[in-house]
Motif scaffolding. Structure first.
Motif, PDB file in Angstrom:
ATOM      1  N   GLY A   2       0.811  -1.212   0.000  1.00 24.56           N
ATOM      2  CA  GLY A   2       0.000   0.000   0.000  1.00 24.56           C
ATOM      3  C   GLY A   2       0.848   1.268   0.000  1.00 24.56           C
ATOM      4  O   GLY A   2       0.338   2.362   0.200  1.00 24.56           O
ATOM      5  N   LEU A   3       2.159   1.128  -0.222  1.00 20.15           N
ATOM      6  CA  LEU A   3       3.047   2.285  -0.264  1.00 20.15           C
ATOM      7  C   LEU A   3       2.798   3.087  -1.531  1.00 20.15           C
ATOM      8  O   LEU A   3       2.310   2.575  -2.530  1.00 20.15           O
ATOM      9  N   GLY A   4       3.190   4.340  -1.490  1.00 15.38           N
ATOM     10  CA  GLY A   4       3.146   5.177  -2.670  1.00 15.38           C
ATOM     11  C   GLY A   4       4.255   4.787  -3.631  1.00 15.38           C
ATOM     12  O   GLY A   4       5.144   3.995  -3.290  1.00 15.38           O
ATOM     13  N   LEU A   5       4.234   5.360  -4.828  1.00 16.92           N
ATOM     14  CA  LEU A   5       5.214   5.012  -5.855  1.00 16.92           C
ATOM     15  C   LEU A   5       6.640   5.276  -5.388  1.00 16.92           C
ATOM     16  O   LEU A   5       7.520   4.423  -5.515  1.00 16.92           O
ATOM     17  N   LYS A   6       6.890   6.441  -4.815  1.00 18.01           N
ATOM     18  CA  LYS A   6       8.241   6.803  -4.387  1.00 18.01           C
ATOM     19  C   LYS A   6       8.748   5.854  -3.310  1.00 18.01           C
ATOM     20  O   LYS A   6       9.877   5.366  -3.374  1.00 18.01           O
ATOM     21  N   GLU A   7       7.911   5.580  -2.306  1.00 19.25           N
ATOM     22  CA  GLU A   7       8.314   4.703  -1.204  1.00 19.25           C
ATOM     23  C   GLU A   7       8.543   3.275  -1.683  1.00 19.25           C
ATOM     24  O   GLU A   7       9.490   2.608  -1.265  1.00 19.25           O
ATOM     25  N   ALA A   8       7.680   2.796  -2.577  1.00 24.10           N
ATOM     26  CA  ALA A   8       7.845   1.443  -3.117  1.00 24.10           C
ATOM     27  C   ALA A   8       9.124   1.357  -3.939  1.00 24.10           C
ATOM     28  O   ALA A   8       9.868   0.374  -3.847  1.00 24.10           O
ATOM     29  N   LYS A   9       9.424   2.386  -4.729  1.00 23.63           N
ATOM     30  CA  LYS A   9      10.644   2.410  -5.534  1.00 23.63           C
ATOM     31  C   LYS A   9      11.867   2.383  -4.622  1.00 23.63           C
ATOM     32  O   LYS A   9      12.818   1.636  -4.863  1.00 23.63           O
ATOM     33  N   GLU A  10      11.851   3.182  -3.546  1.00 25.76           N
ATOM     34  CA  GLU A  10      12.977   3.203  -2.605  1.00 25.76           C
ATOM     35  C   GLU A  10      13.141   1.843  -1.924  1.00 25.76           C
ATOM     36  O   GLU A  10      14.257   1.382  -1.699  1.00 25.76           O
ATOM     37  N   THR A  11      12.031   1.199  -1.600  1.00 28.59           N
ATOM     38  CA  THR A  11      12.090  -0.118  -0.975  1.00 28.59           C
ATOM     39  C   THR A  11      12.716  -1.131  -1.916  1.00 28.59           C
ATOM     40  O   THR A  11      13.603  -1.889  -1.526  1.00 28.59           O
ATOM     41  N   VAL A  12      12.278  -1.133  -3.165  1.00 29.54           N
ATOM     42  CA  VAL A  12      12.798  -2.085  -4.154  1.00 29.54           C
ATOM     43  C   VAL A  12      14.282  -1.826  -4.405  1.00 29.54           C
ATOM     44  O   VAL A  12      15.089  -2.758  -4.421  1.00 29.54           O
ATOM     45  N   GLU A  13      14.644  -0.572  -4.580  1.00 30.19           N
ATOM     46  CA  GLU A  13      16.044  -0.242  -4.862  1.00 30.19           C
ATOM     47  C   GLU A  13      16.943  -0.488  -3.657  1.00 30.19           C
ATOM     48  O   GLU A  13      18.140  -0.662  -3.802  1.00 30.19           O
ATOM     49  N   GLY A  14      16.374  -0.510  -2.457  1.00 30.91           N
ATOM     50  CA  GLY A  14      17.153  -0.728  -1.247  1.00 30.91           C
ATOM     51  C   GLY A  14      17.214  -2.182  -0.817  1.00 30.91           C
ATOM     52  O   GLY A  14      17.601  -2.480   0.308  1.00 30.91           O
ATOM     53  N   ALA A  15      16.798  -3.094  -1.701  1.00 26.12           N
ATOM     54  CA  ALA A  15      16.777  -4.519  -1.352  1.00 26.12           C
ATOM     55  C   ALA A  15      18.168  -4.965  -0.917  1.00 26.12           C
ATOM     56  O   ALA A  15      19.149  -4.483  -1.449  1.00 26.12           O
ATOM     57  N   PRO A  16      18.286  -5.840   0.045  1.00 24.60           N
ATOM     58  CA  PRO A  16      17.203  -6.587   0.709  1.00 24.60           C
ATOM     59  C   PRO A  16      16.485  -5.728   1.750  1.00 24.60           C
ATOM     60  O   PRO A  16      17.118  -5.043   2.538  1.00 24.60           O
ATOM     61  N   LYS A  17      15.165  -5.774   1.703  1.00 23.76           N
ATOM     62  CA  LYS A  17      14.301  -5.015   2.601  1.00 23.76           C
ATOM     63  C   LYS A  17      13.099  -5.858   2.978  1.00 23.76           C
ATOM     64  O   LYS A  17      12.567  -6.589   2.156  1.00 23.76           O
ATOM     65  N   PRO A  18      12.632  -5.744   4.225  1.00 25.96           N
ATOM     66  CA  PRO A  18      11.395  -6.425   4.594  1.00 25.96           C
ATOM     67  C   PRO A  18      10.210  -5.765   3.897  1.00 25.96           C
ATOM     68  O   PRO A  18      10.137  -4.550   3.832  1.00 25.96           O
ATOM     69  N   ILE A  19       9.324  -6.586   3.364  1.00 23.85           N
ATOM     70  CA  ILE A  19       8.126  -6.076   2.696  1.00 23.85           C
ATOM     71  C   ILE A  19       6.943  -6.124   3.653  1.00 23.85           C
ATOM     72  O   ILE A  19       6.215  -5.166   3.804  1.00 23.85           O
ATOM     73  N   LYS A  20       6.750  -7.271   4.293  1.00 23.47           N
ATOM     74  CA  LYS A  20       5.695  -7.435   5.299  1.00 23.47           C
ATOM     75  C   LYS A  20       6.244  -8.324   6.389  1.00 23.47           C
ATOM     76  O   LYS A  20       7.007  -9.245   6.131  1.00 23.47           O
ATOM     77  N   GLU A  21       5.814  -8.069   7.621  1.00 22.63           N
ATOM     78  CA  GLU A  21       6.327  -8.816   8.761  1.00 22.63           C
ATOM     79  C   GLU A  21       5.184  -9.382   9.589  1.00 22.63           C
ATOM     80  O   GLU A  21       4.079  -8.848   9.592  1.00 22.63           O
TER      81      GLU A  21
END
Length: 140
Positions: A97-116
């Motif tokens: 449910g993240l916005g485009l910018k936050e989702a892009k930062e999450t993907v580019e910052g992998a490895p990152k937790p998506i859901k816990e």
């Protein structure tokens, strides 16, 4: 048995505590998520199931008896996006449910937790969704 409990005295809070509490209450959802990530990554503090913050156990010296219990809570960790960055961003947005910018930062910052804190079936489904989009993910 009509024992009356003594009334608790009214609590007094110092100005710093009041100010910090007011700041926390005023956080937006994205700011609260960023704060939770910061506390986890920098200080090892994670939110418990009910939204209560709890400190992670100190390294070493723990009781190893709990290791025999079957894991009931799983985290989905994005480990990479391969050649399908845009599709993985779309998948992360739909999952979190993240916005485009936050989702892009999450993907580019992998490895990152998506859901816990998910049940195994739901966590495995999310891993499959990310893999179907061209990314890689794992359960922890």
């Amino acid at each position: 048995m009509s024992a009356e409990a003594p009334e608790a005295p009214a609590k007094e809070f110092d100005d710093n505590t009041k100010s910090l509490g007011d700041q926390l209450v005023g956080l937006t959802l994205l700011q609260a998520k960023a704060l939770a990530d910061y506390l986890k990554d920098v200080h090892g503090i994670e939110a418990a199931g009910g939204g209560v913050m709890m400190a992670a156990p100190a390294a070493g010296g723990g009781d190893e008896g709990g290791a025999a219990e079957e894991q009931s809570s799983f985290d989905v960790i994005l480990t990479g996006f391969g050649d399908s960055k845009i599709n993985v961003i779309k998948a992360v947005r739909s999952i979190t449910g993240l916005g485009l910018k936050e989702a892009k930062e999450t993907v580019e910052g992998a490895p990152k937790p998506i859901k816990e804190g998910l049940e195994k079936d739901e966590a495995e489904k999310l891993v499959k969704d990310i893999e179907a989009a061209g990314g890689t993910a794992e359960l922890k």
